[in-house]
Design an enzyme around this catalytic site. Sequence first.
Site, PDB file in Angstrom:
ATOM      1  N   ASP A  17       0.725  -1.356   0.144  1.00 36.94           N
ATOM      2  CA  ASP A  17       0.080  -0.028   0.051  1.00 36.94           C
ATOM      3  C   ASP A  17       0.798   1.408  -0.300  1.00 36.94           C
ATOM      4  OD1 ASP A  17      -2.059  -1.838   0.172  1.00 36.94           O
ATOM      5  OD2 ASP A  17      -2.835  -1.274   1.875  1.00 36.94           O
ATOM      6  N   LYS A 115      -6.738  -5.008  -3.284  1.00 35.14           N
ATOM      7  CA  LYS A 115      -7.685  -5.596  -2.135  1.00 35.14           C
ATOM      8  C   LYS A 115      -8.598  -4.439  -1.640  1.00 35.14           C
ATOM      9  CE  LYS A 115      -4.091  -4.381   1.015  1.00 35.14           C
ATOM     10  NZ  LYS A 115      -4.553  -3.343   1.732  1.00 35.14           N
ATOM     11  N   CYS A 160      -2.082  -2.626   7.693  1.00 33.82           N
ATOM     12  CA  CYS A 160      -1.892  -3.720   6.298  1.00 33.82           C
ATOM     13  C   CYS A 160      -0.670  -4.516   6.194  1.00 33.82           C
ATOM     14  CB  CYS A 160      -2.156  -2.963   4.983  1.00 33.82           C
ATOM     15  SG  CYS A 160      -3.860  -2.291   4.995  1.00 33.82           S
TER      16      CYS A 160
END
Length: 213
Positions: A17, A115, A160
Amino acid sequence: MSSAITIDDQDVLLAVDLQADFMPGGALAVEDGHTIVPLINALARRFAYVAVTQDWHPPGHASFASVHEGAAPFQSKRLAYGDQTLWPDHCVQGTAGAELHPDFALDAAFLILRKGMHPGVDSYSAFVEADGKTTTGLAALLKARGVKRIFACGLATDYCVAFSALDARAAGFETFIIEDACRAIDANNSLDAAWARMNAAEVWRIQSRELLD
Ligand code: VGL
Ligand code: ZN
């Protein structure tokens, strides 16, 4: 000091990310988030396999505080699958905030895994969504390629990256977090809590110099 770790071709670097909304000035800014990009680029040059994740929510995603009446970001809310931390709207599909950092050397990556795309279910993890059962297929893909060890880095350490590392471990990979190649959100003690869970699960905490020196 731990001894240096030798990277081989059964290792994958998982860069989580590295997106505009998690950088300073973004919707869910992580302090100093941009400072790890050059380090991750240096790490990526050492790995045969680099996999990248991209948080990629539809507008009105269930993890956004804005869709829950009377709710504010960083509060917790009980959703169908369990307690969910609510966030500012972030990483909305196709928006500038969802883009990967322009200095991130993506060319070396064999995979960009998006995702958090199901409207009602979050997915901090690159492996299993927040309902605890919907798989992204990543573990099977990596196993099919012979991957044995996963080295996680990126944003955010306590969300994450941590959830991805815990699920990698649960899927049977030896799993490392490269601590200095991550930055944390650290809301409500989340960073300490994440490290406690990772220590208990035997996710190994390492520093980039152990790979680069
Ligand atoms: C993340 C909160 C919400 C992350 C993503 O990338 O750590 N955190 N969505
Ligand atoms: Zn998200």
